[in-house]
Enzyme design. Structure first.
Site, mmCIF file in Angstrom:
data_model
loop_
_atom_site.group_PDB
_atom_site.id
_atom_site.type_symbol
_atom_site.label_atom_id
_atom_site.label_comp_id
_atom_site.label_asym_id
_atom_site.label_seq_id
_atom_site.Cartn_x
_atom_site.Cartn_y
_atom_site.Cartn_z
ATOM 1 N N CYS A 112 0.842 -1.203 0.000
ATOM 2 C CA CYS A 112 0.000 0.000 0.000
ATOM 3 C C CYS A 112 0.877 1.253 0.000
ATOM 4 O O CYS A 112 1.337 1.688 1.060
ATOM 5 C CB CYS A 112 -0.931 0.003 1.216
ATOM 6 S SG CYS A 112 -2.009 1.459 1.279
ATOM 7 N N CYS A 154 -0.399 4.157 2.313
ATOM 8 C CA CYS A 154 -0.210 3.995 3.761
ATOM 9 C C CYS A 154 1.253 4.089 4.154
ATOM 10 O O CYS A 154 1.616 4.781 5.100
ATOM 11 C CB CYS A 154 -0.759 2.633 4.206
ATOM 12 S SG CYS A 154 -2.514 2.410 3.893
ATOM 13 N N ASP A 155 2.093 3.336 3.446
ATOM 14 C CA ASP A 155 3.464 3.136 3.893
ATOM 15 C C ASP A 155 4.480 4.050 3.218
ATOM 16 O O ASP A 155 5.628 4.135 3.661
ATOM 17 C CB ASP A 155 3.875 1.674 3.658
ATOM 18 C CG ASP A 155 2.975 0.707 4.421
ATOM 19 O OD1 ASP A 155 2.453 1.109 5.469
ATOM 20 O OD2 ASP A 155 2.777 -0.426 3.961
#
Length: 523
Positions: free
Chosen positions: A350, A353-354
């Site tokens: 992701c 997100c990361d």
């Protein structure tokens, strides 16, 4: 920190406080600490039920706790909870202040009855403010901490506490650590987790109790396995026919929960996956549908009387006159040495997100379709360098995305490349190996992160040998959603339906539900 509109909304919400609360800030001399001091003071100005102290002695600075007046704070924010996390702040204020969470009463009682684990009841969630999965985890642990004095929780903004992120080798968010105050270093879990999932993990006897309840459900007319868009649509259509309907799902919402931007859902200009799932869940709750969440299907068999039985991982068995399979799909993995070992330690799926955890670092994106190219474009604004690997001799993404990609100075594209291994030092990734398919030469690239974007795999492993699957593992269906097993229908991304789209999955779910009802009335 807060504009006039937000302050007015905050004043309205804080009227729901049932008892006084206290914000206790532990500060240092940084600019972020000054911002935090301003934030807590502005919150206090919105209600005479809120007071502030600036003499906190927590080791995480800057941070602040929310406490019932006269008690120690069990809900803490190490970082400024703005953006996606502002809702976490608001709910933390309300729940510590006595306003009940919007959670089923049975779950509230289960939380209150939890015993602190032997390895400690303090949890710390490392997040990034751009992560759309992180707030659910933060809010879940905050709710537990607010309801049960044996637990406490701290949200930690990884961008603000970079040394801690490096020390704990956090390479994906959200990552949750467990232990005691000042010593929470044991990993509890990572990725999106719902409140129900967390409570089930903390309650060691939950599986047996769930199995007993499920075995007592009785027979369904239509049982849907999978709670994504296809499953939700199927359930609504079935319930509207007045038949006994149930959904058994590992995670309501499915992969849509992990989708950030949605701009092709007709009549909705733009939305986000979690918002769409919340709307789906609310719609499902309008009907008499038995939603059995956090349940993983293990087996399927046709019974002698023509009915169908679904066996769950916890041993429970559910029986229905018809079944609709809508188990969706999951991220496809590279299946190369090192990928599993370094998942969340440099291998990620992701970028939204990361990505912020890789600021200033070198990363690779595996996959040259729309998802891969979009990921590379997003990451290019954060990281030092992006190398995109594509197995084919050309990229498959839309032309407009390719044009944008090639305009970026810190992006390199390697075509005709097969990733062969993820390289690491035992704790984190330091590179990858790939083969030049034109020359068969194996090469290495030094980097700190790898984002895998190579498509989806249907969640049908548990169905092998039960009904007909395609060579790709998809459930073979006809134009009405019939499978090779009478009384069993299927819809959505787990099937041979050619296009994997949310709106198509919903239509296929409705289609399969109507076919199931037709099957029922002909029995």
């Amino acid at each position: 920190m807060l504009d006039a509109n937000i302050k007015q909304q905050l004043k309205t919400y804080l009227q729901m406080l049932r008892h006084p609360i206290e914000l206790v800030a532990s500060l240092d001399n940084s600019d972020k600490a000054r911002d935090m001091e301003q934030l807590v003071q502005e919150i206090a100005e919105c209600s005479n039920q809120v007071s502030v102290r600036l003499d906190g002695d927590n080791n995480l600075r800057p941070s602040f706790s929310i406490a019932k007046k006269g008690e120690e704070g069990r809900v803490r924010f190490a970082g400024l909870p703005m953006g996606h996390e502002f809702t976490s702040l608001l709910l933390g204020l309300l729940h510590v202040g006595g306003h009940p969470p919007k959670v089923e009463e049975d779950l509230i009682e289960q939380i209150k009855g939890l015993q602190a684990p032997a390895n400690g009841g303090h949890f710390e969630t490392v997040i990034s403010l751009s992560c759309h999965n992180c707030p659910d985890v933060v809010q879940a642990f905050n709710t537990i901490a607010a309801l049960n004095p044996a637990f406490s929780h701290t949200m930690i903004d990884g961008g603000m506490f970079q040394p801690l992120v490096e020390q704990r080798k956090v390479m994906a968010v959200p990552t949750v650590f467990q232990g005691t105050q000042g010593n929470s270093t044991e990993t509890f879990g990572s990725g999106r987790m719902t409140l129900e999932e967390i409570v089930a993990k903390l309650d060691t006897g939950a599986a047996e109790k769930d199995a007993a309840k499920l075995n007592a459900k009785g027979e369904f007319d239509v049982l849907i396995v999978g709670g994504g868009p296809a499953g939700a649509a199927a359930a609504i259509y079935a319930a509207r026919k007045g038949v006994k309907t149930g959904i058994v799902t590992e995670r309501f919402g499915g992969q849509v929960l992990d989708t950030l931007g949605i701009e092709n859902f007709i009549s909705v200009k733009e939305t986000e996956g979690p918002k769409l799932v919340a709307a789906l869940e609310q719609h499902v709750k309008e009907y008499d549908i038995d939603v059995m969440n956090l349940q993983r299907a293990k087996g399927l068999q046709k019974l002698a009387d023509g009915k169908v039985e679904v066996e769950l991982e916890n041993g429970a068995k559910l029986t229905s006159k018809s079944i609709i399979l809508s188990t969706g799909a999951r991220w496809r993995e590279m299946n190369v040495p090192g990928e599993a070992e370094y998942r969340n330690k440099g291998v990620a799926y992701c970028p939204h997100c990361d990505g912020p955890l890789y600021k200033g670092k070198r990363v690779a994106v595996i996959g040259g379709g729309n998802s891969g190219v979009e990921a590379a474009i997003d990451l290019a604004g954060i990281v030092k360098e992006v190398t995109l690997f594509e197995f084919d001799t050309k990229l498959k993404a839309d032309a407009v995305l390719q044009k944008k990609l090639h305009s970026l100075p810190n992006v390199k594209v390697i075509l005709n490349a097969l990733t062969t291994e993820v390289n690491g030092d035992g704790t984190k990734v330091y590179g990858l190996s790939y083969k030049d398919r034109a020359t068969d030469e194996v090469k290495q690239l030094e980097l700190e992160g790898i984002f895998v974007q190579i498509g989806l795999l249907p969640n049908t492993d548990w169905l092998k040998g039960t009904l007909e699957l395609s060579k790709h593992g998809e459930v073979v269906v006809d134009h009405k959603g019939h499978t090779s097993l009478e009384g069993v229908f299927a819809a959505g991304d787990c099937t041979t339906a050619p296009y994997k789209q949310i709106i198509i999955a919903m239509g296929e779910g409705a289609n399969a539900s109507l076919a199931a009802f037709d099957h029922l009335i002909r029995q």
